[in-house]
Write a protein that holds these residues in place. Sequence first.
Motif, PDB file in Angstrom:
ATOM      1  N   THR A  20      -5.908  -7.699 -12.040  1.00 20.86           N
ATOM      2  CA  THR A  20      -6.519  -7.893 -10.737  1.00 20.86           C
ATOM      3  C   THR A  20      -6.182  -6.669  -9.904  1.00 20.86           C
ATOM      4  N   THR A  21      -7.215  -6.016  -9.423  1.00 19.99           N
ATOM      5  CA  THR A  21      -7.047  -4.767  -8.691  1.00 19.99           C
ATOM      6  C   THR A  21      -7.392  -5.010  -7.231  1.00 19.99           C
ATOM      7  N   THR A  22      -6.481  -4.638  -6.337  1.00 22.86           N
ATOM      8  CA  THR A  22      -6.702  -4.767  -4.913  1.00 22.86           C
ATOM      9  C   THR A  22      -6.910  -3.372  -4.350  1.00 22.86           C
ATOM     10  N   VAL A  23      -8.101  -3.120  -3.845  1.00 22.31           N
ATOM     11  CA  VAL A  23      -8.459  -1.800  -3.338  1.00 22.31           C
ATOM     12  C   VAL A  23      -8.661  -1.899  -1.834  1.00 22.31           C
ATOM     13  N   PRO A  24      -7.966  -1.061  -1.055  1.00 19.79           N
ATOM     14  CA  PRO A  24      -8.198  -1.092   0.392  1.00 19.79           C
ATOM     15  C   PRO A  24      -9.565  -0.493   0.726  1.00 19.79           C
ATOM     16  N   VAL A  25     -10.262  -1.129   1.647  1.00 15.70           N
ATOM     17  CA  VAL A  25     -11.558  -0.626   2.110  1.00 15.70           C
ATOM     18  C   VAL A  25     -11.304   0.068   3.441  1.00 15.70           C
ATOM     19  N   LEU A  26     -11.475   1.367   3.434  1.00 17.00           N
ATOM     20  CA  LEU A  26     -11.171   2.169   4.611  1.00 17.00           C
ATOM     21  C   LEU A  26     -12.403   2.327   5.486  1.00 17.00           C
TER      22      LEU A  26
END
Length: 176
Positions: free
Chosen positions: A49-55
């Motif tokens: 599970t990959t958590t990517v910040p949305v900038l």
Amino acid sequence: MIKLIGTGVWVLAITLAAVYFSLTMASAPKVDTEAAAREAAMEFVTGYTTTVPVLGKDGVNGYLLTKLAYKANKELAAKQVVPLPQMITDELYTLLVGNKMIDVTSTGNFDLDAFRGVVKEGLNRRFGAEVIAEVYVEQIDFITTASIEDPAPKKGVTLLKGDVPEVKPAEKSGGH
């Protein structure tokens, strides 16, 4: 009597014809050995599970949670120096953060097949060979920072309102 024998021969002929026809039609299906060999050379790889910040303009607008799975070539995957799940996670960060593939502000325009295609193409480019055959999406979620900072109040039922009388502890009895 002749009618009875004629009827018996007629039923026998129809039964034999039906059995012959069903056996010829029920022949074993042709096996595509090349496709079977390709399928045997594949393995199923579950990603993390990959958590990517949305900038955004003001900083982090939220987090994109993705969990993908892959059908990969066993031989080519075994030749990789870095383990497959870690390399896939790194490439997902590159694709999702570096290229800004997903615009969460316009969710109606999200094309899942294009997303799979770009992920597959990016991973195979990174590996330098056709390691990934298919990409399967297990989860894609977007969580806003507002929902994290100010979670929704828990809904419950009020059982008692008003002043609650104080309950005094019972006195200890002397050995009864």
